[in-house]
Design an enzyme around this catalytic site. Structure first.
Site, PDB file in Angstrom:
ATOM      1  N   ASP A 258       3.875   1.226   2.619  1.00 41.02           N
ATOM      2  CA  ASP A 258       5.079   0.655   2.028  1.00 41.02           C
ATOM      3  C   ASP A 258       5.716   1.620   1.035  1.00 41.02           C
ATOM      4  O   ASP A 258       5.052   2.488   0.505  1.00 41.02           O
ATOM      5  CB  ASP A 258       4.715  -0.650   1.309  1.00 41.02           C
ATOM      6  CG  ASP A 258       3.961  -1.599   2.216  1.00 41.02           C
ATOM      7  OD1 ASP A 258       4.484  -1.920   3.278  1.00 41.02           O
ATOM      8  OD2 ASP A 258       2.823  -1.982   1.860  1.00 41.02           O
TER       9      ASP A 258
ATOM     10  N   SER B  13       0.832  -1.194   0.000  1.00 44.23           N
ATOM     11  CA  SER B  13       0.000   0.000   0.000  1.00 44.23           C
ATOM     12  C   SER B  13       0.869   1.247   0.000  1.00 44.23           C
ATOM     13  O   SER B  13       1.947   1.272   0.577  1.00 44.23           O
ATOM     14  CB  SER B  13      -0.945  -0.003   1.199  1.00 44.23           C
ATOM     15  OG  SER B  13      -0.526   0.944   2.154  1.00 44.23           O
ATOM     16  N   LYS B  14       0.334   2.252  -0.704  1.00 44.09           N
ATOM     17  CA  LYS B  14       1.067   3.512  -0.844  1.00 44.09           C
ATOM     18  C   LYS B  14       1.391   4.109   0.521  1.00 44.09           C
ATOM     19  O   LYS B  14       2.404   4.730   0.702  1.00 44.09           O
ATOM     20  CB  LYS B  14       0.170   4.499  -1.598  1.00 44.09           C
ATOM     21  CG  LYS B  14       0.670   4.814  -2.993  1.00 44.09           C
ATOM     22  CD  LYS B  14      -0.037   6.023  -3.532  1.00 44.09           C
ATOM     23  CE  LYS B  14      -1.300   5.584  -4.207  1.00 44.09           C
ATOM     24  NZ  LYS B  14      -2.002   6.406  -5.072  1.00 44.09           N
ATOM     25  N   ARG B  15       0.476   3.934   1.457  1.00 45.84           N
ATOM     26  CA  ARG B  15       0.675   4.589   2.748  1.00 45.84           C
ATOM     27  C   ARG B  15       1.683   3.864   3.620  1.00 45.84           C
ATOM     28  O   ARG B  15       2.503   4.477   4.260  1.00 45.84           O
ATOM     29  CB  ARG B  15      -0.666   4.752   3.478  1.00 45.84           C
ATOM     30  CG  ARG B  15      -1.143   6.191   3.442  1.00 45.84           C
ATOM     31  CD  ARG B  15      -2.534   6.353   3.974  1.00 45.84           C
ATOM     32  NE  ARG B  15      -3.505   5.641   3.157  1.00 45.84           N
ATOM     33  CZ  ARG B  15      -4.264   4.631   3.610  1.00 45.84           C
ATOM     34  NH1 ARG B  15      -4.164   4.236   4.860  1.00 45.84           N
ATOM     35  NH2 ARG B  15      -5.122   4.045   2.814  1.00 45.84           N
TER      36      ARG B  15
END
Ligand code: GLU
Length: 454
Positions: A235, A231-233
């Site tokens: 990782d 996930s962008k948030r």
């Protein structure tokens, strides 16, 4: 074969893997690798993300044979397709608002975003009305996925999905299908998150009379080490972050190739030519693939060791130079020796800043608002445009919020947290060069350290 990224964010490692598999397959089969920018969502597109896509693909060495095509420039084609569907009765106009659809879905317990329950009420297509596809109420849609085997879906479970928004802009599925037909795409190799779109794709494909549909291969999701979807948030997912941290493109490409596929034997180091020769789409595994940065590091280390030292010197120099050049003129105005040039610049290269313990002692003790400023600055940094002036305003605002109206006192804790020192080139430009994500990570790290020291 094609890669069809949407320019709504940084170029994701998952997109890199999808691009690589398409590219490998195209090179191996003598096919054409098409680059298509799916920029139909005008509100979310950003020009810098388009540049980011081109840069990342070039950096990875995945050269495309055709394109970039931009969906935003292909409106007439989509209008023509909608006209055909309306004329043939396969689509209809609908004036349900998104709120009304969501309310109905909630009441009837449909999944979030489910926009079924819209039915043709005989409305004429007009401005302010969206266009929906009339999904058959019975029968099944089936496809043979190279990776996942046969997938069968009851048509009754598919809502009358949208083709065109009420403002006339095409929706993803319409542009995706029309373009794959127009660009004669033989194989759709894409992420597993698109499996639910595929039955809609096929219904639409048939309604448009396009004939034989492409072959589908849905690649397994990339997971983090907690086996959760990357996930962008949580990782680090931007390909360019890995480039900035000093990974070699050939090592990155090699590692991406191992995410869902493996060469024969227990090999992990596979050069690009070997990969082109050995890659088999039908050998792609279905289970989620873990993106493990330590493994990437190990692969990268192998590549570093294998190169002649002269090459290493050259490549490290190029890497250092690209990172350093943006702040070179600012350092030049302040440094008295080359050693000072280095000391004022090392924050850009180190994985985390070398915080001078004496400076830390002084900086923290002298500034009772230390933690509050870092916190307020971090909150503002999340949303501002990442450029020097906005960064300056954010830090001044954070100081005021934390009861420290003097600019120099407000910037000191940020400088210490991010560069490890109390003097250096102008802070705003330094942070702009370092990048938002690395800046935020350093503020968070300093805040943790502050808590521990208390
Ligand atoms: N634009 C889509 C995405 O970025 C890709 C669609 C596709 O590959 O069919 O997820």
């Amino acid at each position: 074969m094609r890669i069809a990224p949407s320019p709504t964010g940084y170029f994701h490692v998952g997109t890199g893997r999808t691009a690589l598999f398409n590219w490998l397959f195209a090179r191996q089969q003598g096919g054409t690798f098409v680059l298509r920018i799916e920029d139909t969502d005008l509100a979310r597109n950003r020009p810098e993300h388009i540049d980011g896509i081109l840069r990342a693909l070039r950096w990875l060495g995945l050269d495309w044979d055709e394109g970039p095509h931009f969906q935003s420039q292909r409106g007439p084609l989509y209008r023509e397709a909608v006209g055909k569907l309306l004329a043939g009765g396969a689509a209809y106009a609908c004036d349900c608002t998104p709120e009304a659809v969501a309310g109905r879905a909630r009441r009837r317990g449909g999944p979030p975003g489910y926009d079924g329950y819209c039915r043709d009420r005989g409305l004429e297509p007009a401005a302010g009305r969206m266009i929906r596809f009339r999904t058959p109420g019975s029968g099944q849609t089936r496809f043979d996925d190279v990776v996942r085997g046969t997938v069968t879906v009851d048509n009754a479970s598919i809502e009358d999905f949208g083709l065109r928004k009420s403002n006339g802009d095409p929706l993803f599925i319409l542009a995706n299908v029309v373009d794959d037909a127009d660009m004669a795409i033989s194989h759709v190799i894409r992420g597993e998150d698109h499996v639910p779109n595929t039955p809609k794709y096929l219904l639409l494909w048939d309604a448009l009379g396009y004939g034989d549909a492409p072959v589908f291969a849905h690649l397994p999701l990339l997971l983090n080490d907690a086996r959760k979807k990357l996930s962008k948030r949580r990782d680090k997912v931007a390909v360019e972050d890995y480039r900035d941290e000093g990974y070699l493109p050939e090592a990155m490409r090699n590692y991406l190739g191992l995410l869902g596929w493996s060469p024969s034997g227990d090999r992990e180091i596979v050069g690009i030519e070997e990969m082109v020769a050995e890659f088999r789409l039908e050998d792609v595994k279905r289970a989620g693939a873990i993106f493990d940065e330590r493994k990437l590091q190990a692969v990268n280390a192998e590549y570093l060791r294998a190169m002649p030292t002269a090459d290493l010197v050259e490549r490290a120099q190029a890497w250092l130079q690209a990172r350093w050049e943006p702040i070179a003129p600012l350092v030049q105005e302040r440094a008295r020796t080359l050693a000072e040039v280095y000391a004022m610049s090392d924050f850009l290269f180190l994985p985390s800043p070398a915080i001078d313990p004496a400076e830390w002692e002084r900086g923290v003790r002298r500034n009772p608002a230390f933690a509050a400023i870092l916190q307020a600055a971090a909150a503002r940094f999340q949303t501002i445009e990442w450029e020097p002036h906005a960064i300056e305003e954010a830090v001044v605002g954070a100081g005021e919020e934390a009861g420290e109206p003097k600019k120099s006192k407000a910037q000191a804790p940020v400088r210490l947290a991010v560069t490890g020192r109390s003097v250096g080139p102008p802070l705003w430009e330094s942070l702009a060069t370092l990048g938002r994500d690395r800046t935020l990570a350093r503020l968070a790290e300093a805040a943790r350290r502050f808590e521990q020291d208390k």
